[in-house]
Design an enzyme around this catalytic site. Sequence first.
Site, PDB file in Angstrom:
ATOM      1  N   LEU A  33      30.923  65.609  28.699  1.00 31.73           N
ATOM      2  CA  LEU A  33      31.756  65.679  29.894  1.00 31.73           C
ATOM      3  C   LEU A  33      30.885  65.261  31.071  1.00 31.73           C
ATOM      4  O   LEU A  33      29.703  65.631  31.140  1.00 31.73           O
ATOM      5  CB  LEU A  33      32.282  67.096  30.130  1.00 31.73           C
ATOM      6  CG  LEU A  33      33.379  67.632  29.202  1.00 31.73           C
ATOM      7  CD1 LEU A  33      33.736  69.056  29.603  1.00 31.73           C
ATOM      8  CD2 LEU A  33      34.607  66.747  29.230  1.00 31.73           C
ATOM      9  N   ASP A  34      31.461  64.486  32.004  1.00 30.85           N
ATOM     10  CA  ASP A  34      30.713  64.143  33.214  1.00 30.85           C
ATOM     11  C   ASP A  34      30.232  65.415  33.895  1.00 30.85           C
ATOM     12  O   ASP A  34      30.899  66.457  33.851  1.00 30.85           O
ATOM     13  CB  ASP A  34      31.607  63.370  34.185  1.00 30.85           C
ATOM     14  CG  ASP A  34      31.925  61.966  33.689  1.00 30.85           C
ATOM     15  OD1 ASP A  34      31.281  61.512  32.729  1.00 30.85           O
ATOM     16  OD2 ASP A  34      32.839  61.337  34.260  1.00 30.85           O
ATOM     17  N   ARG A  35      29.107  65.325  34.551  1.00 32.25           N
ATOM     18  CA  ARG A  35      28.515  66.501  35.179  1.00 32.25           C
ATOM     19  C   ARG A  35      29.478  67.256  36.107  1.00 32.25           C
ATOM     20  O   ARG A  35      29.536  68.486  36.067  1.00 32.25           O
ATOM     21  CB  ARG A  35      27.250  66.094  35.942  1.00 32.25           C
ATOM     22  CG  ARG A  35      26.548  67.272  36.604  1.00 32.25           C
ATOM     23  CD  ARG A  35      25.160  66.912  37.053  1.00 32.25           C
ATOM     24  NE  ARG A  35      24.511  68.074  37.654  1.00 32.25           N
ATOM     25  CZ  ARG A  35      23.208  68.222  37.782  1.00 32.25           C
ATOM     26  NH1 ARG A  35      22.397  67.288  37.339  1.00 32.25           N
ATOM     27  NH2 ARG A  35      22.692  69.294  38.335  1.00 32.25           N
ATOM     28  N   VAL A  74      32.605  67.582  35.900  1.00 36.10           N
ATOM     29  CA  VAL A  74      33.811  68.023  35.195  1.00 36.10           C
ATOM     30  C   VAL A  74      33.530  69.278  34.372  1.00 36.10           C
ATOM     31  O   VAL A  74      32.480  69.407  33.744  1.00 36.10           O
ATOM     32  CB  VAL A  74      34.339  66.903  34.272  1.00 36.10           C
ATOM     33  CG1 VAL A  74      35.592  67.355  33.525  1.00 36.10           C
ATOM     34  CG2 VAL A  74      34.621  65.647  35.089  1.00 36.10           C
ATOM     35  N   HIS A  99      33.244  57.312  33.102  1.00 36.77           N
ATOM     36  CA  HIS A  99      34.140  57.634  34.225  1.00 36.77           C
ATOM     37  C   HIS A  99      35.558  57.111  34.019  1.00 36.77           C
ATOM     38  O   HIS A  99      36.270  56.823  34.984  1.00 36.77           O
ATOM     39  CB  HIS A  99      33.587  57.070  35.540  1.00 36.77           C
ATOM     40  CG  HIS A  99      32.349  57.769  36.018  1.00 36.77           C
ATOM     41  ND1 HIS A  99      31.685  57.388  37.166  1.00 36.77           N
ATOM     42  CD2 HIS A  99      31.651  58.814  35.518  1.00 36.77           C
ATOM     43  CE1 HIS A  99      30.631  58.177  37.349  1.00 36.77           C
ATOM     44  NE2 HIS A  99      30.592  59.048  36.352  1.00 36.77           N
TER      45      HIS A  99
END
Length: 231
Positions: A59-61, A63, A164
Amino acid sequence: MELKILHEDPHLIVCIKPPKIPSQPDPTGDLDMVTILQQHLKENYPKAKNPYIGLVHRLDRPVGGLMVFAKTKEANTFLSKQLQDKTLVKKYLVVVTGNPQDDSGVLRDYLLKISKSNMSKVVDRETKGAKEGILEYKVLGKTVDEEYGNLTLMEISLKTGRHHQIRVQLSQRGWGIWGDNKYNDLFVKKKGWTQIALWSYKLQFTHPKSKKTVTFNHFPDGYPFSLFSLV
């Protein structure tokens, strides 16, 4: 930080990644989920000197939400294959500043990662390095906010896993994610920090040992999700 585990067995751990925590070690050196879970195993299973934690997906940081980690190499291989075969289901909840006209749809774009700025953009199919991004969306609710205007709650199902991807594809349609200071023009120049309204709320996969389908759900709280009824 308090570690929130929804399920743990000898093969895997399903837990909540808080926003702002990296999924794995990165150049910042900040505490990450893999390290946090390794420490959890050391504390709870002292005989395990070098406990294994396998990163199945990321997961993106910024999120938050559900993640599954493997506790054995065999489980990691089994779960990673489901990710590659697209049988591991990941669904997200997102609040966007915009008013999609269709109740559901499929978005297809070719995306190019720009490493220098750590961003991605939609490009022509022929662009060197471009990769196809596909997602499905479903509108779950709409409201109007005094400051931000039309807000829409959407469910997102990723069919590919690009850099992203959700943020880029939604912003391309004028549906920038609330709080996204990279892709939503309403927040790019906004002073102060805002938490992006993107949450991994559902995971479904075949368990590596029982071979049964297991499903986990966890709903976000706080603004702007609190403007909608989450079921």
